[in-house]
Design a protein around this motif. Structure first.
Motif, mmCIF file in Angstrom:
data_model
loop_
_atom_site.group_PDB
_atom_site.id
_atom_site.type_symbol
_atom_site.label_atom_id
_atom_site.label_comp_id
_atom_site.label_asym_id
_atom_site.label_seq_id
_atom_site.Cartn_x
_atom_site.Cartn_y
_atom_site.Cartn_z
ATOM 1 N N PHE A 30 79.730 23.905 36.193
ATOM 2 C CA PHE A 30 78.419 24.430 36.589
ATOM 3 C C PHE A 30 78.424 25.953 36.430
ATOM 4 O O PHE A 30 79.382 26.623 36.807
ATOM 5 N N VAL A 31 77.339 26.463 35.851
ATOM 6 C CA VAL A 31 77.157 27.918 35.737
ATOM 7 C C VAL A 31 75.894 28.271 36.490
ATOM 8 O O VAL A 31 74.789 27.884 36.101
ATOM 9 N N LYS A 32 76.072 28.991 37.606
ATOM 10 C CA LYS A 32 74.909 29.399 38.386
ATOM 11 C C LYS A 32 74.277 30.656 37.781
ATOM 12 O O LYS A 32 74.976 31.546 37.309
ATOM 13 N N ALA A 33 72.945 30.696 37.825
ATOM 14 C CA ALA A 33 72.210 31.845 37.279
ATOM 15 C C ALA A 33 71.200 32.319 38.304
ATOM 16 O O ALA A 33 70.505 31.504 38.929
ATOM 17 N N ASP A 34 71.129 33.642 38.471
ATOM 18 C CA ASP A 34 70.206 34.248 39.430
ATOM 19 C C ASP A 34 68.925 34.637 38.693
ATOM 20 O O ASP A 34 68.890 35.610 37.943
ATOM 21 N N LEU A 35 67.849 33.899 38.889
ATOM 22 C CA LEU A 35 66.596 34.138 38.177
ATOM 23 C C LEU A 35 65.859 35.377 38.661
ATOM 24 O O LEU A 35 64.885 35.802 38.034
ATOM 25 N N SER A 36 66.291 35.963 39.781
ATOM 26 C CA SER A 36 65.602 37.163 40.282
ATOM 27 C C SER A 36 65.987 38.404 39.483
ATOM 28 O O SER A 36 65.348 39.447 39.613
ATOM 29 N N LYS A 37 67.038 38.295 38.687
ATOM 30 C CA LYS A 37 67.457 39.432 37.860
ATOM 31 C C LYS A 37 66.603 39.488 36.594
ATOM 32 O O LYS A 37 65.956 38.520 36.213
ATOM 33 N N VAL A 38 66.643 40.634 35.943
ATOM 34 C CA VAL A 38 65.936 40.799 34.661
ATOM 35 C C VAL A 38 66.836 40.386 33.519
ATOM 36 O O VAL A 38 66.455 39.598 32.646
ATOM 37 N N TYR A 39 68.067 40.880 33.535
ATOM 38 C CA TYR A 39 68.979 40.655 32.413
ATOM 39 C C TYR A 39 69.817 39.403 32.643
ATOM 40 O O TYR A 39 70.208 39.084 33.772
ATOM 41 N N ILE A 40 70.114 38.715 31.534
ATOM 42 C CA ILE A 40 70.952 37.519 31.598
ATOM 43 C C ILE A 40 72.404 37.968 31.449
ATOM 44 O O ILE A 40 72.862 38.275 30.337
ATOM 45 N N THR A 41 73.114 38.026 32.568
ATOM 46 C CA THR A 41 74.504 38.485 32.551
ATOM 47 C C THR A 41 75.493 37.320 32.608
ATOM 48 O O THR A 41 76.694 37.522 32.472
ATOM 49 N N GLU A 42 74.979 36.113 32.858
ATOM 50 C CA GLU A 42 75.854 34.946 32.942
ATOM 51 C C GLU A 42 76.408 34.584 31.554
ATOM 52 O O GLU A 42 75.819 34.917 30.524
ATOM 53 N N GLN A 43 77.533 33.923 31.552
ATOM 54 C CA GLN A 43 78.169 33.494 30.306
ATOM 55 C C GLN A 43 77.471 32.237 29.787
ATOM 56 O O GLN A 43 77.882 31.113 30.038
ATOM 57 N N ILE A 44 76.398 32.433 29.081
ATOM 58 C CA ILE A 44 75.626 31.315 28.531
ATOM 59 C C ILE A 44 75.596 31.486 27.010
ATOM 60 O O ILE A 44 75.228 32.561 26.516
ATOM 61 N N PRO A 45 75.999 30.468 26.252
ATOM 62 C CA PRO A 45 75.965 30.566 24.786
ATOM 63 C C PRO A 45 74.560 30.918 24.295
ATOM 64 O O PRO A 45 73.560 30.441 24.836
ATOM 65 N N LEU A 46 74.498 31.754 23.262
ATOM 66 C CA LEU A 46 73.215 32.218 22.737
ATOM 67 C C LEU A 46 72.363 31.048 22.259
ATOM 68 O O LEU A 46 71.148 31.024 22.464
ATOM 69 N N ALA A 47 72.980 30.080 21.625
ATOM 70 C CA ALA A 47 72.221 28.941 21.107
ATOM 71 C C ALA A 47 71.571 28.144 22.230
ATOM 72 O O ALA A 47 70.502 27.541 22.047
ATOM 73 N N LEU A 48 72.180 28.175 23.414
ATOM 74 C CA LEU A 48 71.660 27.401 24.540
ATOM 75 C C LEU A 48 70.392 28.036 25.127
ATOM 76 O O LEU A 48 69.578 27.345 25.750
ATOM 77 N N LEU A 49 70.214 29.338 24.897
ATOM 78 C CA LEU A 49 69.050 30.022 25.470
ATOM 79 C C LEU A 49 67.743 29.513 24.882
ATOM 80 O O LEU A 49 66.676 29.689 25.479
ATOM 81 N N ASP A 50 67.820 28.901 23.689
ATOM 82 C CA ASP A 50 66.610 28.341 23.072
ATOM 83 C C ASP A 50 66.476 26.842 23.328
ATOM 84 O O ASP A 50 65.575 26.195 22.781
ATOM 85 N N ASN A 51 67.354 26.287 24.163
ATOM 86 C CA ASN A 51 67.275 24.861 24.485
ATOM 87 C C ASN A 51 65.983 24.576 25.250
ATOM 88 O O ASN A 51 65.550 25.352 26.104
ATOM 89 N N VAL A 52 65.338 23.459 24.917
ATOM 90 C CA VAL A 52 64.044 23.132 25.507
ATOM 91 C C VAL A 52 64.125 23.008 27.030
ATOM 92 O O VAL A 52 63.162 23.292 27.751
ATOM 93 N N LYS A 53 65.313 22.584 27.573
ATOM 94 C CA LYS A 53 65.447 22.434 29.021
ATOM 95 C C LYS A 53 65.559 23.774 29.742
ATOM 96 O O LYS A 53 65.247 23.882 30.924
#
Length: 290
Positions: A30-53
């Motif tokens: 599990f990778v938790k992400a804080d949506l209150s931030k502006v910048y995406i600092t979590e270790q998330i693959p770039l290709a996953l950022l365009d995933n429909v989910k």
């Protein structure tokens, strides 16, 4: 949110709540992400950022290869960005990337009705080739920089043409653009631009003025033609005078010239018919035997 991976494969986005998973059945991550931030600092693959989910929670901005952009967060300038894709968490914080085309562009200033110093009315079509060099000045310090450039060049052209007579304008048509640019160079730089080329495309005279100009041109050409004819006539007379002096001083030259003309006459005569006492023959003999 939390990004749920099973055996290293992304499965779904988990929202706020409690979830239970079997142990040992699969390797759960599990990778938790804080949506209150502006910048995406979590270790998330770039290709996953365009995933429909995941797309619902992300803002994406694209900057083309020929563009540059300014990143603004809550209306405050943060940094300049180059070509690429940029991702931010979608929340209440306003995030914007203002893009601008940095390729060379052309601005047309057409149909400008102007008065010259000698009150001649005319229309001028003018063009300016420019490129954006400082996007902060162009987008933040100035509003509608292209309109400002248009007005700036329009006023400079009007002021410059107003100080020239029609003849001066036509004679300096090819150099006017350079002189105008030198006068407004500092103001153009303040717009964040650089002008690489400019010039007058057309100078359009009203019908009556065009007719007058044509009459002047015809008169000038006639005067030039008359001058050339007089010069040629003078040269021809001087040549004849020199020839006459030589013939006067040299009897043989006179005789050669006489024979030359007789030969020219003979070329144009098919036959000679003599009537009378044959005086013509004697005269010809006299000419050729002297």
């Amino acid at each position: 949110i939390a990004l749920y991976y099973a055996n290293g494969i992304f499965k779904e986005v988990l929202l706020t709540g409690r979830y239970a998973f079997w142990k040992g059945y699969a390797q759960n991550e599990f990778v938790k992400a804080d949506l209150s931030k502006v910048y995406i600092t979590e270790q998330i693959p770039l290709a996953l950022l365009d995933n429909v989910k995941l797309r619902t929670y992300i803002r994406r901005f694209n900057v083309a290869s020929y563009e540059k952009g300014l990143l603004l967060v809550n209306g405050t300038f943060v940094k300049e960005v180059t070509a690429g894709a940029y991702y931010f968490w979608s929340n209440a914080v306003a995030v914007e990337i203002k893009t601008i085309d940095t390729r060379q562009q052309q601005l047309e200033i057409s149909g400008q009705e102007l008065l010259t110093k000698d009150k001649a009315g005319l229309r001028i079509n003018f063009f300016v080739s420019y490129q954006i060099t400082n996007i902060y000045k162009a987008l933040v310090n100035n509003k509608d920089f292209e309109k400002q450039l248009y007005v700036l060049m329009q006023l400079a052209l009007r002021a410059f043409v107003g100080n020239l007579t029609l003849d001066e304008l036509l004679n300096r048509k090819d150099t006017i653009a350079k002189e105008i640019l030198e006068n407004v160079e500092a103001k153009i730089i303040n717009l964040g631009l650089i002008v690489s080329d400019a010039g007058i495309r057309d100078v359009i005279l009203p019908g009556d003025m065009k007719e007058i100009m044509n009459q002047v041109l015809v008169a000038e050409k006639k005067a030039q033609a008359n001058s050339i004819m007089r010069r040629e006539e003078t040269a021809s007379t001087r040549s004849l005078l020199n020839t006459a002096k030589l013939m006067e001083e040299n009897e043989m030259l006179w005789k050669l010239k006489e024979m030359e003309y007789v030969e020219k006459i003979a070329d144009r005569i098919g036959e000679i018919t003599i009537s009378g006492g044959g005086n013509v023959i004697n005269q010809l003999k006299d000419i050729f035997l002297k």
